[in-house]
Design a protein around this motif. Sequence first.
Motif, mmCIF file in Angstrom:
data_model
loop_
_atom_site.group_PDB
_atom_site.id
_atom_site.type_symbol
_atom_site.label_atom_id
_atom_site.label_comp_id
_atom_site.label_asym_id
_atom_site.label_seq_id
_atom_site.Cartn_x
_atom_site.Cartn_y
_atom_site.Cartn_z
ATOM 1 N N GLY A 138 0.821 -1.188 -0.036
ATOM 2 C CA GLY A 138 -0.046 0.033 -0.023
ATOM 3 C C GLY A 138 0.792 1.194 -0.032
ATOM 4 N N PHE A 139 0.059 2.466 0.020
ATOM 5 C CA PHE A 139 0.721 3.648 -0.052
ATOM 6 C C PHE A 139 -0.191 4.602 0.967
ATOM 7 C CE2 PHE A 139 1.037 1.656 -4.358
ATOM 8 C CZ PHE A 139 2.484 1.636 -4.561
ATOM 9 N N GLY A 140 0.135 5.832 0.928
ATOM 10 C CA GLY A 140 -0.461 6.762 1.836
ATOM 11 C C GLY A 140 0.129 7.118 3.017
ATOM 12 N N ILE A 141 1.088 6.389 3.612
ATOM 13 C CA ILE A 141 1.750 6.801 4.809
ATOM 14 C C ILE A 141 3.145 7.460 4.666
ATOM 15 C CG2 ILE A 141 2.530 6.084 7.135
ATOM 16 C CD1 ILE A 141 0.599 3.747 6.995
ATOM 17 N N ASN A 142 3.345 8.765 5.012
ATOM 18 C CA ASN A 142 4.585 9.329 5.064
ATOM 19 C C ASN A 142 4.889 10.106 6.269
ATOM 20 O OD1 ASN A 142 4.573 9.435 2.164
ATOM 21 N ND2 ASN A 142 2.811 10.749 2.173
ATOM 22 N N VAL A 143 6.212 9.310 6.680
ATOM 23 C CA VAL A 143 6.721 9.503 7.871
ATOM 24 C C VAL A 143 8.070 10.149 7.890
ATOM 25 C CG1 VAL A 143 7.301 8.740 10.370
ATOM 26 C CG2 VAL A 143 5.399 7.889 9.023
#
Length: 220
Positions: A138-143
């Motif tokens: 998946g995608f959509g998590i930026n830390v």
Amino acid sequence: MKRLSFAFLAALVTNASADNPTPCMMNDAAVLRELFNSTRGNEWTIGNEWTDSDPFCSFCDWAEVRCKNNRVTGLSLANGNLNGPIPTDIGLLSELKKLKLHNNRLTGNLPEEIGKLNKLTSSGPSALPSIVPWEQVGFGINVDGECVVSLSNDGNTVAISLPREGGLTRIYNFNSTDANENWIQVGSDIGGEAISDLSVSSVSLSSDGLSVAIGASGND
């Protein structure tokens, strides 16, 4: 005459037993032999006993093997220079409780059959070889920067605590049916009362991913 008949019958029983090997001879020993051949056993740095000409049932005496009632219950083959794929027949070791194969040169995918060994209790990532390639899910998590993470048992929910003002925790859920395969935030941000609370010091999701506990070591 009766004594002679009894002796003759006893001889027949003895010969029949020799012609019909016990289960340990036909099953577990055969699986170990296949593992040996599949991973270039002649090049192993452990398990010299595995090259015996008559391995049947004697495998319980091998240093790397643990048995109970002539069934294999443990295999300790870490750091043994095993090179090659793990055979799928390893799933036939139904009494196996401990399996250590790390730090070898194993190839291919981890056999699905290992997952069917319901008595296996010691075979976590530190024990099993890392032979399955990792892929991003998946995608959509930026830390950006340091964080504390906790994952649900099924791997579809993750809690991420970020070192921001007062501490900030976000929970994301992954839905494989989503066309974009994005991680979607569940609910709103969970923040601490003050920077000194250190609310990102720890975070723990429940096994089903429906509850979260957030540590705030500085909260008074």
